[in-house]
Write a protein that holds these residues in place. Structure first.
Motif, PDB file in Angstrom:
ATOM      1  N   PRO A 107      18.832  33.644  -0.768  1.00 50.39           N
ATOM      2  CA  PRO A 107      18.083  32.314  -0.926  1.00 50.39           C
ATOM      3  C   PRO A 107      16.646  31.258  -1.524  1.00 50.39           C
ATOM      4  O   PRO A 107      15.358  32.872  -1.369  1.00 50.39           O
TER       5      PRO A 107
ATOM      6  N   GLU B 140      24.141  24.174  -1.538  1.00 48.18           N
ATOM      7  CA  GLU B 140      24.538  25.901  -1.853  1.00 48.18           C
ATOM      8  C   GLU B 140      23.112  26.089  -1.363  1.00 48.18           C
ATOM      9  O   GLU B 140      23.652  27.421  -0.357  1.00 48.18           O
ATOM     10  N   ALA B 141      21.553  25.898  -1.845  1.00 48.70           N
ATOM     11  CA  ALA B 141      20.647  26.360  -1.155  1.00 48.70           C
ATOM     12  C   ALA B 141      20.316  25.944   0.165  1.00 48.70           C
ATOM     13  O   ALA B 141      20.131  26.391   1.215  1.00 48.70           O
TER      14      ALA B 141
ATOM     15  N   GLY C 294      22.605  25.208   2.837  1.00 45.09           N
ATOM     16  CA  GLY C 294      23.439  25.824   3.144  1.00 45.09           C
ATOM     17  C   GLY C 294      22.966  26.964   3.485  1.00 45.09           C
ATOM     18  O   GLY C 294      23.582  27.374   4.745  1.00 45.09           O
ATOM     19  N   LEU C 295      22.264  27.366   2.803  1.00 49.70           N
ATOM     20  CA  LEU C 295      22.300  29.188   2.862  1.00 49.70           C
ATOM     21  C   LEU C 295      21.045  28.803   4.370  1.00 49.70           C
ATOM     22  O   LEU C 295      20.822  29.943   5.181  1.00 49.70           O
TER      23      LEU C 295
ATOM     24  N   PRO D 140      25.229  20.582  -7.059  1.00 47.88           N
ATOM     25  CA  PRO D 140      25.945  21.526  -6.938  1.00 47.88           C
ATOM     26  C   PRO D 140      24.893  22.153  -6.325  1.00 47.88           C
ATOM     27  O   PRO D 140      24.783  23.218  -4.428  1.00 47.88           O
ATOM     28  N   TRP D 141      23.716  22.919  -6.562  1.00 45.54           N
ATOM     29  CA  TRP D 141      23.263  24.886  -6.577  1.00 45.54           C
ATOM     30  C   TRP D 141      22.721  23.785  -5.039  1.00 45.54           C
ATOM     31  O   TRP D 141      21.249  24.752  -4.143  1.00 45.54           O
TER      32      TRP D 141
ATOM     33  N   SER E  26      21.853  29.017 -10.180  1.00 43.03           N
ATOM     34  CA  SER E  26      21.848  28.862  -8.761  1.00 43.03           C
ATOM     35  C   SER E  26      21.989  29.754  -8.098  1.00 43.03           C
ATOM     36  O   SER E  26      22.681  31.121  -8.119  1.00 43.03           O
TER      37      SER E  26
ATOM     38  N   ASP F 249      23.519  32.546  -5.077  1.00 39.00           N
ATOM     39  CA  ASP F 249      24.727  32.558  -4.416  1.00 39.00           C
ATOM     40  C   ASP F 249      24.023  33.439  -2.946  1.00 39.00           C
ATOM     41  O   ASP F 249      23.902  34.300  -3.044  1.00 39.00           O
ATOM     42  N   GLN F 250      25.730  34.043  -2.641  1.00 45.48           N
ATOM     43  CA  GLN F 250      25.847  34.556  -1.339  1.00 45.48           C
ATOM     44  C   GLN F 250      25.291  36.231  -1.783  1.00 45.48           C
ATOM     45  O   GLN F 250      24.666  36.447  -0.749  1.00 45.48           O
TER      46      GLN F 250
END
Length: 172
Positions: free
Chosen positions: A59, A89-90, A92-93, A85-86, A52, A54-55
């Motif tokens: 993205p 996260e994606a 969120g980006l 989770p990913w 996934s 990450d920061q």
């Protein structure tokens, strides 16, 4: 065993289970269920190969993220996809871009509603043409200026001033 290698071992075990279940479904004559479990196994393998974002990484492009989620909706419920989770996260980006798209959509909806209100409130008794510049075949010397072409009853092809729009000259 480290935490990273135990997580990886869990993922490999999950892949084995998904393939085993696919084999059982295939043996029982349920090819669609077998295929779905193989697709899930492929997704798990893909998750190992391409972890996934990450920061520190770029993205996933928003279009690809949307296509991925829409594709997953054919096999999974929204709640199941949101639990990955990913995915969270994606999303969120991309949250600022998604929020901006939402604002654009809200503005477009407001403009659309305003246009509907204007259309509903329009005086439909006047059927004159406001501008002829859009059609070169019927354009006249007044094209580009606000003017009207109301037909004079009983005189085909002859146009006079609009009785509703007194501020607009007719094509005389």
């Amino acid at each position: 065993m480290s935490a990273v290698s135990s997580k990886l071992a869990e993922r490999f075990n999950k892949i084995r289970e998904q393939v085993d279940v696919a084999e059982m479904y295939a043996a029982d004559g349920a090819p669609m269920s077998a295929m779905q479990n193989l697709v899930d196994a492929i997704a798990t393998i893909h998750g190992i190969i391409e972890p996934s974002p990450d920061q520190n990484r770029q993205p996933m492009p928003l279009e690809r993220l949307v296509e991925t989620v829409e594709g997953a909706l054919h096999r999974r419920k929204s709640e199941e996809i949101a639990a990955v989770p990913w995915v969270a996260e994606a999303i969120g980006l991309h949250e600022p871009a998604i929020r901006a798209l939402g604002e654009v959509a809200a503005l477009a909806e407001q403009q659309y509603r305003a246009a509907l209100v204007e259309w509903i409130g329009r005086d439909w008794t006047c059927l004159c043409v406001v501008s002829c510049a859009e059609d070169p075949a019927t354009a006249c010397s007044l094209s580009g200026r606000r003017h009207v072409h109301p037909a004079i009853p009983g005189q085909p092809g002859v146009y006079g001033p609009c009785p509703v729009h007194l501020d607009a000259p007719g094509d005389l």
